[in-house]
Design a protein around this motif. Structure first.
Motif, PDB file in Angstrom:
ATOM      1  N   UNK A  30      43.340  40.617  35.123  1.00  0.00           N
ATOM      2  CA  UNK A  30      43.087  42.050  35.064  1.00  0.00           C
ATOM      3  C   UNK A  30      42.189  42.463  36.225  1.00  0.00           C
ATOM      4  N   UNK A  31      42.658  43.416  37.017  1.00  0.00           N
ATOM      5  CA  UNK A  31      41.824  44.023  38.044  1.00  0.00           C
ATOM      6  C   UNK A  31      41.667  43.213  39.317  1.00  0.00           C
ATOM      7  N   UNK A  32      40.853  43.758  40.160  1.00  0.00           N
ATOM      8  CA  UNK A  32      40.592  43.207  41.483  1.00  0.00           C
ATOM      9  C   UNK A  32      39.767  41.923  41.372  1.00  0.00           C
ATOM     10  N   UNK A  33      40.185  40.887  42.098  1.00  0.00           N
ATOM     11  CA  UNK A  33      39.526  39.587  42.057  1.00  0.00           C
ATOM     12  C   UNK A  33      39.120  39.173  43.457  1.00  0.00           C
ATOM     13  N   UNK A  34      37.992  38.522  43.576  1.00  0.00           N
ATOM     14  CA  UNK A  34      37.567  37.972  44.865  1.00  0.00           C
ATOM     15  C   UNK A  34      38.125  36.558  44.988  1.00  0.00           C
ATOM     16  N   UNK A  35      38.636  36.226  46.164  1.00  0.00           N
ATOM     17  CA  UNK A  35      39.170  34.882  46.355  1.00  0.00           C
ATOM     18  C   UNK A  35      38.034  33.875  46.408  1.00  0.00           C
ATOM     19  N   UNK A  36      38.380  32.667  46.135  1.00  0.00           N
ATOM     20  CA  UNK A  36      37.418  31.580  46.145  1.00  0.00           C
ATOM     21  C   UNK A  36      37.984  30.438  46.975  1.00  0.00           C
ATOM     22  N   UNK A  96      39.881  40.032  48.804  1.00  0.00           N
ATOM     23  CA  UNK A  96      40.162  40.418  47.430  1.00  0.00           C
ATOM     24  C   UNK A  96      41.668  40.522  47.221  1.00  0.00           C
ATOM     25  N   UNK A  97      42.058  40.359  45.969  1.00  0.00           N
ATOM     26  CA  UNK A  97      43.460  40.542  45.602  1.00  0.00           C
ATOM     27  C   UNK A  97      43.512  41.137  44.202  1.00  0.00           C
ATOM     28  N   UNK A  98      44.563  41.893  43.954  1.00  0.00           N
ATOM     29  CA  UNK A  98      44.806  42.441  42.624  1.00  0.00           C
ATOM     30  C   UNK A  98      46.158  41.897  42.171  1.00  0.00           C
ATOM     31  N   UNK A  99      46.148  40.985  41.191  1.00  0.00           N
ATOM     32  CA  UNK A  99      47.402  40.348  40.765  1.00  0.00           C
ATOM     33  C   UNK A  99      48.299  41.315  39.997  1.00  0.00           C
ATOM     34  N   UNK A 100      49.562  40.943  39.899  1.00  0.00           N
ATOM     35  CA  UNK A 100      50.525  41.712  39.106  1.00  0.00           C
ATOM     36  C   UNK A 100      50.190  41.475  37.635  1.00  0.00           C
ATOM     37  N   UNK A 101      49.537  42.434  37.033  1.00  0.00           N
ATOM     38  CA  UNK A 101      48.982  42.277  35.694  1.00  0.00           C
ATOM     39  C   UNK A 101      50.053  42.084  34.631  1.00  0.00           C
ATOM     40  N   UNK A 104      51.593  38.476  34.499  1.00  0.00           N
ATOM     41  CA  UNK A 104      50.593  37.493  34.077  1.00  0.00           C
ATOM     42  C   UNK A 104      50.255  37.609  32.606  1.00  0.00           C
ATOM     43  N   UNK A 105      50.064  38.824  32.131  1.00  0.00           N
ATOM     44  CA  UNK A 105      49.749  39.031  30.719  1.00  0.00           C
ATOM     45  C   UNK A 105      50.950  38.653  29.850  1.00  0.00           C
ATOM     46  N   UNK A 106      52.165  38.976  30.286  1.00  0.00           N
ATOM     47  CA  UNK A 106      53.352  38.601  29.515  1.00  0.00           C
ATOM     48  C   UNK A 106      53.460  37.082  29.387  1.00  0.00           C
ATOM     49  N   UNK A 107      53.227  36.352  30.462  1.00  0.00           N
ATOM     50  CA  UNK A 107      53.266  34.886  30.393  1.00  0.00           C
ATOM     51  C   UNK A 107      52.171  34.343  29.492  1.00  0.00           C
TER      52      UNK A 107
END
Length: 190
Positions: A30-36, A96-101, A104-107
């Motif tokens: 969910x939402x914007x994430x910072x890469x690591x 940063x990246x914002x994943x296809x929510x 991901x939530x469906x899986x």
């Protein structure tokens, strides 16, 4: 209906761990994430270990192993599609990246529903005939769902790692050119 003690103990130990990991995974969707730098490698390593343990536990159950392989392939294809839907943001503060929510939530929900149904099946519907971790992973449907999620997560983590490496390499190249030209290197990651 008698429930095997080993199954009950396994569930008592594994269910809080599973709930914690599902919650953590949900937060990462969910939402914007910072890469690591390390998170993609840790995720791929954990999934590799889980796949190895699951494959070992299901050894001899060829249908389950075949569906695991099919799920891995389908999950890899889904990760490619999800990566194309991802919004990528190289900024001065970081990458940063914002994943296809939705995917991901469906899986995640599919995996949680399959695990919940498998627990109901083993503990309450068929307690005398099946017990333990081997029976848990011997189901081809469970293996397919786990393979789908593992393939998606591993493929997505690899794409994230490659994107991060490419952006940082381009930044270093720009800084080297700017330094060679005698100007200050820009602070942005753009």
């Amino acid at each position: 209906m008698a429930v095997h003690a080993s199954t009950t103990t396994t569930l008592i130990v594994l269910l809080p761990l599973l709930a914690w990991r599902l919650r953590a995974r949900y937060k990462r969707l969910i939402g914007r994430q910072r890469t690591s730098k390390y998170r993609p490698w840790i995720g791929m390593g954990i999934y590799a270990v889980l796949l190895g343990l699951t494959g070992w536990a299901a050894w001899g159950q060829w249908h389950a192993l075949q569906t695991l392989a099919g799920g891995l392939c389908a999950g890899g294809l889904l990760s490619r599609w999800a990566w194309r839907q991802t919004r990528l943001e190289p900024t001065a503060q970081g990458l940063y990246y914002t994943p296809h929510t939705h995917l991901g939530v469906a899986l995640l929900l599919l995996f949680a529903a399959r695990i919940a149904w498998r627990i109901v099946e083993i503990v309450w519907l068929l307690p005398e005939s099946q017990a333990g971790f081997h029976a848990f992973v011997a189901s081809p449907l469970t293996m397919a769902v786990f393979g789908l999620m593992a393939g998606h997560n591993m493929g997505y983590a690899m794409a994230l790692f490659l994107w991060r490496r490419r952006v940082l390499a381009a930044k270093r190249a720009r800084e080297a050119v700017a330094t060679a030209a005698g100007t200050d290197a820009p602070g942005s990651v753009e």
